[in-house]
Design an enzyme around this catalytic site. Structure first.
Site, mmCIF file in Angstrom:
data_model
loop_
_atom_site.group_PDB
_atom_site.id
_atom_site.type_symbol
_atom_site.label_atom_id
_atom_site.label_comp_id
_atom_site.label_asym_id
_atom_site.label_seq_id
_atom_site.Cartn_x
_atom_site.Cartn_y
_atom_site.Cartn_z
ATOM 1 N N TYR A 43 17.362 35.263 83.952
ATOM 2 C CA TYR A 43 16.848 34.166 83.402
ATOM 3 C C TYR A 43 15.398 33.741 84.143
ATOM 4 O O TYR A 43 14.530 33.554 83.218
ATOM 5 C CB TYR A 43 17.851 32.791 83.940
ATOM 6 C CG TYR A 43 17.160 31.564 83.422
ATOM 7 C CD1 TYR A 43 16.929 31.136 82.247
ATOM 8 C CD2 TYR A 43 17.038 30.695 84.630
ATOM 9 C CE1 TYR A 43 16.442 29.785 81.909
ATOM 10 C CE2 TYR A 43 16.319 29.284 84.268
ATOM 11 C CZ TYR A 43 16.120 28.945 83.072
ATOM 12 O OH TYR A 43 15.428 27.771 82.543
ATOM 13 N N SER A 95 10.655 19.592 86.272
ATOM 14 C CA SER A 95 11.456 19.765 84.867
ATOM 15 C C SER A 95 12.318 18.874 84.509
ATOM 16 O O SER A 95 13.096 18.146 85.311
ATOM 17 C CB SER A 95 11.920 21.254 84.886
ATOM 18 O OG SER A 95 12.689 21.475 83.561
ATOM 19 N N LEU A 142 8.282 16.766 80.487
ATOM 20 C CA LEU A 142 9.442 16.059 79.238
ATOM 21 C C LEU A 142 9.622 17.130 78.268
ATOM 22 O O LEU A 142 8.708 17.631 77.743
ATOM 23 C CB LEU A 142 8.635 14.929 78.786
ATOM 24 C CG LEU A 142 9.573 14.391 77.412
ATOM 25 C CD1 LEU A 142 10.682 13.636 77.938
ATOM 26 C CD2 LEU A 142 8.483 13.263 76.955
ATOM 27 N N TYR A 143 10.946 17.585 78.227
ATOM 28 C CA TYR A 143 11.504 18.022 76.961
ATOM 29 C C TYR A 143 12.064 16.938 76.112
ATOM 30 O O TYR A 143 12.815 16.326 76.578
ATOM 31 C CB TYR A 143 12.553 19.215 77.221
ATOM 32 C CG TYR A 143 12.115 20.487 77.926
ATOM 33 C CD1 TYR A 143 11.007 21.253 76.939
ATOM 34 C CD2 TYR A 143 12.762 21.353 78.728
ATOM 35 C CE1 TYR A 143 10.586 22.339 77.755
ATOM 36 C CE2 TYR A 143 12.398 22.588 79.270
ATOM 37 C CZ TYR A 143 11.179 22.987 78.475
ATOM 38 O OH TYR A 143 10.761 24.078 79.083
ATOM 39 N N SER A 185 -0.938 27.446 78.374
ATOM 40 C CA SER A 185 0.270 27.980 79.017
ATOM 41 C C SER A 185 1.046 28.602 77.672
ATOM 42 O O SER A 185 1.001 27.961 76.624
ATOM 43 C CB SER A 185 1.264 27.064 79.634
ATOM 44 O OG SER A 185 2.620 27.529 80.006
ATOM 45 N N HIS A 228 4.272 29.565 78.748
ATOM 46 C CA HIS A 228 5.616 29.280 79.414
ATOM 47 C C HIS A 228 5.895 30.640 79.949
ATOM 48 O O HIS A 228 6.984 31.012 80.114
ATOM 49 C CB HIS A 228 6.415 29.101 77.993
ATOM 50 C CG HIS A 228 7.645 27.820 78.547
ATOM 51 N ND1 HIS A 228 7.472 26.819 78.031
ATOM 52 C CD2 HIS A 228 8.708 28.103 79.043
ATOM 53 C CE1 HIS A 228 8.583 26.007 78.440
ATOM 54 N NE2 HIS A 228 9.095 26.997 79.077
ATOM 55 N N ASP A 264 -1.481 27.949 83.303
ATOM 56 C CA ASP A 264 -0.408 28.836 84.077
ATOM 57 C C ASP A 264 -0.294 30.136 83.256
ATOM 58 O O ASP A 264 -0.735 30.174 82.159
ATOM 59 C CB ASP A 264 0.645 27.848 84.474
ATOM 60 C CG ASP A 264 1.603 27.674 83.211
ATOM 61 O OD1 ASP A 264 1.768 28.456 82.028
ATOM 62 O OD2 ASP A 264 2.049 26.257 83.101
ATOM 63 N N GLY A 266 1.233 33.891 84.449
ATOM 64 C CA GLY A 266 0.924 35.074 85.043
ATOM 65 C C GLY A 266 0.388 35.428 86.252
ATOM 66 O O GLY A 266 -0.060 36.500 86.650
HETATM 67 C C1 LIG Z 1 13.050 30.116 84.816
HETATM 68 C C2 LIG Z 1 11.959 29.296 84.230
HETATM 69 C C3 LIG Z 1 12.469 28.023 83.996
HETATM 70 C C4 LIG Z 1 11.209 27.180 83.349
HETATM 71 N N1 LIG Z 1 11.297 26.121 83.082
HETATM 72 C C5 LIG Z 1 10.541 25.146 82.300
HETATM 73 C C6 LIG Z 1 10.806 23.843 82.186
HETATM 74 O O1 LIG Z 1 11.961 23.428 82.206
HETATM 75 N N2 LIG Z 1 9.977 23.193 81.446
HETATM 76 C C7 LIG Z 1 8.550 23.670 81.176
HETATM 77 O O2 LIG Z 1 7.623 23.022 81.142
HETATM 78 N N3 LIG Z 1 8.328 24.975 81.670
HETATM 79 C C8 LIG Z 1 9.490 25.840 82.225
HETATM 80 N N4 LIG Z 1 8.994 27.134 82.315
HETATM 81 C C9 LIG Z 1 7.649 27.554 82.374
HETATM 82 C C10 LIG Z 1 6.738 27.069 83.748
HETATM 83 O O3 LIG Z 1 6.482 25.777 83.577
HETATM 84 C C11 LIG Z 1 5.366 28.065 83.506
HETATM 85 O O4 LIG Z 1 4.939 27.598 82.537
HETATM 86 C C12 LIG Z 1 5.628 29.350 83.743
HETATM 87 O O5 LIG Z 1 6.594 29.869 84.611
HETATM 88 C C13 LIG Z 1 4.203 29.820 84.245
HETATM 89 O O6 LIG Z 1 4.157 31.416 84.426
HETATM 90 P P1 LIG Z 1 4.543 32.487 85.724
HETATM 91 O O7 LIG Z 1 5.981 32.171 85.752
HETATM 92 O O8 LIG Z 1 4.213 33.877 85.023
HETATM 93 O O9 LIG Z 1 3.770 31.669 86.938
HETATM 94 C C14 LIG Z 1 9.806 27.877 83.189
HETATM 95 C C15 LIG Z 1 9.507 29.026 83.476
HETATM 96 C C16 LIG Z 1 10.495 29.828 84.285
HETATM 97 C C17 LIG Z 1 10.270 31.149 84.693
#
Ligand SMILES: Cc1cc2nc3c(=O)[nH]c(=O)nc-3n(C[C@H](O)[C@H](O)[C@H](O)COP(=O)(O)O)c2cc1C
Length: 413
Positions: free
Chosen positions: A82, A164, A186-187, A308, A310, A341, A343
């Site tokens: 995950y 989150s 917020l989702y 981002s 994600h 964000d 990487g």
């Molecule tokens: C396991 C996991 C869960 C995440 N859950 C959320 C979330 O609930 N809401 C959200 O906006 N981004 C979520 N993200 C994205 C992060 O906020 C962020 O954009 C991302 O991790 C940045 O990239 P990096 O992991 O390479 O540093 C999640 C990322 C990961 C790895």
């Protein structure tokens, strides 16, 4: 404790897979056949051996990847998958990392950098450094203290924390542990539940609402994640409700799930306007990657954006976040903060984004590796290491403050 039944599959995100491959090469006749030495491959024998040992104490970590290796060993396969997964071929995940290689620093000599100040101010609050903790769901899947341990680390290290919607600790407890309200991510879940989340965040003092706009259907094509899940033989019912998956997701306590709409198909600019109408919190859109959408953010009175993708887990665009940053920065033209964000693993990565015009830089997986490896201490160490690396990058380019970091401090290959 290592998870006993965990099978090894190739790494996708970092140096570990490369290290294993290099170690194999060192002992292989292939090297001699092609006239290669370990040194030519960039690592000495001694380094290869050291790199393959898992750290046993938080102080042994040399960089964030040391925490990644330990996190992978400690976490059950489904949880590791995950965390590690991108989507489809994980091409966007890899693109995020590769993009940093297209830029280099432009070192300057003989500048007095005895005092380096990394502090910066966002919406009236001043932070020690421009590094913030991204919202990451379900942090108790990585450590029993989850978001609370992260909040304590953010407090100790004076960093901005984003929480989150899918938090496994109550928002109010996280704010108490942080010692100040976090920014709430917020989702949307259908208007009724969305409003209740916004009210709850506002009531507990959260100054900023982050609306994540990049993930329409969560985790539908996280193929790497699904493959790891298949390796996991545990009974997961205790933590995961098979019907809605919302067990232990504390924002949903008491929510009317009959009216929930997790599909997010109504995630449009109308929703942004409606949110503006019900809250005084600053509104930041997370997941903006084009100049077209950046301009719309300005038109709709948004207070900030996070560039981002994600962490490569939303859609397989194949486009690195760093490469989408410049056009968003240009379109925003300094009117509102542009954060980024996806990487970031090194202080030099953070430096490059700041040089391209980012106001602040978020990390996701790296601090979760620290959390999984050593709880609060691990998160703190990740922050310390990245801050130190950023400071070194600033010193080498003659930058005494964040304002000194600009296009003149980097070059493009
Ligand atoms: C396991 C996991 C869960 C995440 N859950 C959320 C979330 O609930 N809401 C959200 O906006 N981004 C979520 N993200 C994205 C992060 O906020 C962020 O954009 C991302 O991790 C940045 O990239 P990096 O992991 O390479 O540093 C999640 C990322 C990961 C790895």
């Amino acid at each position: 404790m290592p998870f006993p039944s965990q099978k090894r599959v190739p790494d996708i995100d970092s140096g570990t897979g490369r290290r294993e491959f290099l170690k194999f090469l060192v002992g292989s006749p292939l090297l001699a056949t092609f006239g290669l030495s370990p040194e030519l491959l960039g690592q000495s024998n001694a380094q290869l051996l050291t790199n393959n040992e898992l750290i046993t104490a938080v102080g042994d970590a040399l960089n964030v990847f040391d925490f990644e290796a330990l996190a992978r060993e400690k976490l059950p396969p489904a949880h590791w998958g995950y965390l590690a997964s991108g989507v489809e071929d994980d091409a966007t995940l890899r693109a995020n990392r590769d993009a940093f290689k297209n830029y280099h620093l432009r070192p300057r000599r003989l500048v007095d950098v005895s005092h380096v100040d990394m502090s910066h101010t966002l919406y009236g609050d001043t932070w020690e450094s421009p590094i913030f903790l991204c919202p990451v769901a379900s942090q108790k899947a990585f450590h029993p203290e989850g978001e609370i341990a992260v909040a304590r680390a953010a407090k100790a290290q004076k960093h901005l924390q984003l929480l989150s919607t899918v938090t496994t600790s109550p928002l109010e407890d996280v704010n108490a542990a942080r010692g100040m309200p976090v920014w709430f991510q917020l989702y949307t879940q259908g208007w009724e539940i969305t409003q209740s989340f916004v009210r709850r965040a506002e009531a507990d003092g959260c100054p900023v609402l982050i609306l994540t706009v990049d993930q329409l259907l969560p985790s539908q094509n996280s193929e790497t994640g699904f493959r790891f899940k298949r390796l996991d033989t545990r009974n997961c019912i205790e933590c995961h409700d098979p019907n809605d998956g919302l067990k232990n997701k504390r924002m949903f306590d008491g929510a009317n799930l009959q009216v929930r709409n997790p599909a997010r198909d109504y995630l449009t600019w109308d929703l942004v306007d409606k949110l503006r109408g019900i809250t005084d919190m600053k509104i930041v859109l997370k997941g903006i990657v084009t100049h077209e959408d950046a301009r719309l953010c300005l038109e709709h009175g948004v207070d900030g954006v996070i560039v981002s993708n994600h962490g490569g887990r939303a859609q397989e665009s194949g486009w690195a976040a760093l490469d989408s940053l410049p056009e968003v920065v240009e379109a925003i033209g300094g009117k509102i903060p542009v954060m980024v964000d996806s990487g970031f693993r090194r202080g030099t990565d953070i430096f490059k984004a700041l040089a391209l015009g980012a106001t602040a830089v978020g990390i996701g997986r790296p601090y979760v590796w620290g959390l999984a490896a050593f709880g609060q201490e691990g998160v703190e160490r990740v922050l310390e290491m990245l801050r130190l690396e950023l400071k070194l990058a600033m010193m080498s380019t003659g930058a005494r403050t964040l304002d000194d970091i600009g296009p003149q401090t980097i070059g493009k290959f």
